[in-house]
Design an enzyme around this catalytic site. Sequence first.
Site, PDB file in Angstrom:
ATOM      1  N   ASN A  99       0.825  -1.204   0.000  1.00  0.00           N
ATOM      2  CA  ASN A  99       0.000   0.000   0.000  1.00  0.00           C
ATOM      3  C   ASN A  99       0.864   1.262   0.000  1.00  0.00           C
ATOM      4  O   ASN A  99       1.987   1.264   0.505  1.00  0.00           O
ATOM      5  CB  ASN A  99      -0.934   0.004   1.214  1.00  0.00           C
ATOM      6  CG  ASN A  99      -1.867  -1.200   1.209  1.00  0.00           C
ATOM      7  OD1 ASN A  99      -2.069  -1.821   0.158  1.00  0.00           O
ATOM      8  ND2 ASN A  99      -2.398  -1.549   2.370  1.00  0.00           N
ATOM      9  N   VAL A 100       0.306   2.322  -0.577  1.00  0.00           N
ATOM     10  CA  VAL A 100       1.059   3.583  -0.716  1.00  0.00           C
ATOM     11  C   VAL A 100       0.408   4.695   0.114  1.00  0.00           C
ATOM     12  O   VAL A 100       0.749   5.860  -0.016  1.00  0.00           O
ATOM     13  CB  VAL A 100       1.115   3.999  -2.216  1.00  0.00           C
ATOM     14  CG1 VAL A 100       1.885   2.968  -3.027  1.00  0.00           C
ATOM     15  CG2 VAL A 100      -0.283   4.200  -2.804  1.00  0.00           C
ATOM     16  N   HIS A 116       5.737  -0.605  -2.842  1.00  0.00           N
ATOM     17  CA  HIS A 116       5.259   0.106  -4.031  1.00  0.00           C
ATOM     18  C   HIS A 116       5.336   1.615  -3.853  1.00  0.00           C
ATOM     19  O   HIS A 116       4.640   2.363  -4.537  1.00  0.00           O
ATOM     20  CB  HIS A 116       3.828  -0.343  -4.375  1.00  0.00           C
ATOM     21  CG  HIS A 116       3.764  -1.773  -4.806  1.00  0.00           C
ATOM     22  ND1 HIS A 116       2.607  -2.496  -4.865  1.00  0.00           N
ATOM     23  CD2 HIS A 116       4.737  -2.631  -5.191  1.00  0.00           C
ATOM     24  CE1 HIS A 116       2.871  -3.733  -5.280  1.00  0.00           C
ATOM     25  NE2 HIS A 116       4.152  -3.847  -5.472  1.00  0.00           N
ATOM     26  N   GLY A 186      -5.335  -8.778   3.490  1.00  0.00           N
ATOM     27  CA  GLY A 186      -5.957  -7.932   2.470  1.00  0.00           C
ATOM     28  C   GLY A 186      -5.196  -7.840   1.176  1.00  0.00           C
ATOM     29  O   GLY A 186      -5.066  -6.754   0.600  1.00  0.00           O
ATOM     30  N   THR A 187      -4.700  -8.990   0.673  1.00  0.00           N
ATOM     31  CA  THR A 187      -4.044  -8.951  -0.631  1.00  0.00           C
ATOM     32  C   THR A 187      -4.494 -10.140  -1.468  1.00  0.00           C
ATOM     33  O   THR A 187      -4.701 -11.235  -0.963  1.00  0.00           O
ATOM     34  CB  THR A 187      -2.501  -8.952  -0.522  1.00  0.00           C
ATOM     35  OG1 THR A 187      -1.921  -9.006  -1.834  1.00  0.00           O
ATOM     36  CG2 THR A 187      -1.976 -10.109   0.315  1.00  0.00           C
ATOM     37  N   ASN A 212      -8.595 -12.465   4.914  1.00  0.00           N
ATOM     38  CA  ASN A 212      -9.174 -12.014   3.655  1.00  0.00           C
ATOM     39  C   ASN A 212     -10.552 -12.654   3.552  1.00  0.00           C
ATOM     40  O   ASN A 212     -10.668 -13.866   3.691  1.00  0.00           O
ATOM     41  CB  ASN A 212      -8.296 -12.473   2.484  1.00  0.00           C
ATOM     42  CG  ASN A 212      -8.679 -11.776   1.194  1.00  0.00           C
ATOM     43  OD1 ASN A 212      -9.848 -11.449   0.965  1.00  0.00           O
ATOM     44  ND2 ASN A 212      -7.694 -11.517   0.346  1.00  0.00           N
TER      45      ASN A 212
HETATM   46  N1  APR Z   1     -10.168  -7.028   5.069  1.00  0.00           N
HETATM   47  C1  APR Z   1      -9.275  -7.901   4.517  1.00  0.00           C
HETATM   48  N2  APR Z   1      -9.168  -8.126   3.176  1.00  0.00           N
HETATM   49  C2  APR Z   1     -10.020  -7.443   2.370  1.00  0.00           C
HETATM   50  C3  APR Z   1     -10.984  -6.525   2.870  1.00  0.00           C
HETATM   51  C4  APR Z   1     -11.037  -6.338   4.278  1.00  0.00           C
HETATM   52  N3  APR Z   1     -11.936  -5.497   4.836  1.00  0.00           N
HETATM   53  N4  APR Z   1     -11.684  -6.014   1.804  1.00  0.00           N
HETATM   54  C5  APR Z   1     -11.158  -6.582   0.692  1.00  0.00           C
HETATM   55  N5  APR Z   1     -10.172  -7.436   1.024  1.00  0.00           N
HETATM   56  C6  APR Z   1      -9.333  -8.260   0.144  1.00  0.00           C
HETATM   57  C7  APR Z   1      -9.961  -8.623  -1.184  1.00  0.00           C
HETATM   58  O1  APR Z   1     -10.695  -9.819  -1.069  1.00  0.00           O
HETATM   59  C8  APR Z   1      -8.722  -8.805  -2.073  1.00  0.00           C
HETATM   60  O2  APR Z   1      -8.295 -10.160  -2.071  1.00  0.00           O
HETATM   61  O3  APR Z   1      -8.205  -7.475  -0.191  1.00  0.00           O
HETATM   62  C9  APR Z   1      -7.654  -7.940  -1.409  1.00  0.00           C
HETATM   63  C10 APR Z   1      -7.240  -6.748  -2.246  1.00  0.00           C
HETATM   64  O4  APR Z   1      -6.638  -7.245  -3.419  1.00  0.00           O
HETATM   65  P1  APR Z   1      -6.142  -6.188  -4.551  1.00  0.00           P
HETATM   66  O5  APR Z   1      -7.201  -5.190  -4.780  1.00  0.00           O
HETATM   67  O6  APR Z   1      -5.622  -7.011  -5.687  1.00  0.00           O
HETATM   68  O7  APR Z   1      -4.960  -5.412  -3.837  1.00  0.00           O
HETATM   69  P2  APR Z   1      -3.438  -5.880  -3.659  1.00  0.00           P
HETATM   70  O8  APR Z   1      -3.340  -7.352  -3.461  1.00  0.00           O
HETATM   71  O9  APR Z   1      -2.862  -5.006  -2.628  1.00  0.00           O
HETATM   72  O10 APR Z   1      -2.812  -5.485  -5.103  1.00  0.00           O
HETATM   73  C11 APR Z   1      -1.429  -5.535  -5.228  1.00  0.00           C
HETATM   74  O11 APR Z   1      -1.644  -4.441  -7.387  1.00  0.00           O
HETATM   75  O12 APR Z   1      -2.515  -2.792  -8.754  1.00  0.00           O
HETATM   76  C12 APR Z   1      -1.430  -3.148  -7.985  1.00  0.00           C
HETATM   77  O13 APR Z   1       0.066  -1.616  -7.040  1.00  0.00           O
HETATM   78  C13 APR Z   1      -1.207  -2.168  -6.867  1.00  0.00           C
HETATM   79  O14 APR Z   1      -0.235  -2.625  -4.685  1.00  0.00           O
HETATM   80  C14 APR Z   1      -1.241  -3.030  -5.607  1.00  0.00           C
HETATM   81  C15 APR Z   1      -0.973  -4.426  -6.137  1.00  0.00           C
END
Ligand code: APR
Length: 245
Positions: A99-100, A116, A186-187, A212
């Site tokens: 996260n940024v 990032h 949360g990823t 998640n």
């Molecule tokens: N608590 C926990 N997890 C959650 C919640 C919550 N309240 N709400 C959503 N999520 C989960 C979703 O189910 C999803 O699996 O968080 C995850 C977010 O996934 P992405 O939107 O893909 O984000 P991320 O994994 O951080 O993406 C990685 O992709 O676009 C690039 O640079 C951007 O850093 C980012 C990277």
Amino acid sequence: MINKAAELIRESSNPVVFSGAGMSRESGMRTFRGEEGLWKEYSPEQLSSISGLRADPELVWSWYRMRLIAGKNVVPHPGYYALTYLQEQKGHLPVITQNVDGLHRQAGQTDVMELHGSMRTASCIDKCGFSVHLTSELLRADPPVCPDCGAILRPDIVLFGEPLPPETISRSYELAEGCDLMIVIGTSVQVWPAAGIPFAALEGGAVIIEINPVQTELPHSDNVISIRRKAGEILPVLTGFKEKR
Ligand code: APR
């Protein structure tokens, strides 16, 4: 499952946190993928790449302005403070984040690796050396330009196609390989090389506690405990953190 995870956290000697956009969802930041994800409406190549920024700086800066303004009033939710509480309990808690938004630091975490980059500062796209804290007046200029050489500014986040900061990524992998527990929050575990970090922890013999609400790319294994709950709800339960009312 939750009691087991809480016990593992209590007993761990060198836990590490790995977080993604879902960690900030309950603070009001949108995620990138999934039902309400930003990438459903916008194209990452257009909005989060150097070529996209050079091709249409007005579009890209209007998008970042929207995200920055949305992020302006965003504060850490109790899940962030639960991690700070855990950091105090353990004496040290490295946080590797994709996260940024700066929320881990804002909540008091002191060893944060921003794989990032950060959305809080911008620098000259032609690397003339100028860099600045992103402020609202800068955001009024459309797009903000470098006062030293006149080139456009770029947000200090890692754009698609750019390498991650080498020292940050190598330290993150080292911590992953050496930890006994990784809390993955949360990823979607889809964007490499960051996505390789939980796998490096598993290879190093760690147990993973995944927080998640939906299933991700993490493998089904005895060493992965997936808790299908929201970060802000379950982190206080897992760490024993009680919010001061
Ligand atoms: N608590 C926990 N997890 C959650 C919640 C919550 N309240 N709400 C959503 N999520 C989960 C979703 O189910 C999803 O699996 O968080 C995850 C977010 O996934 P992405 O939107 O893909 O984000 P991320 O994994 O951080 O993406 C990685 O992709 O676009 C690039 O640079 C951007 O850093 C980012 C990277």
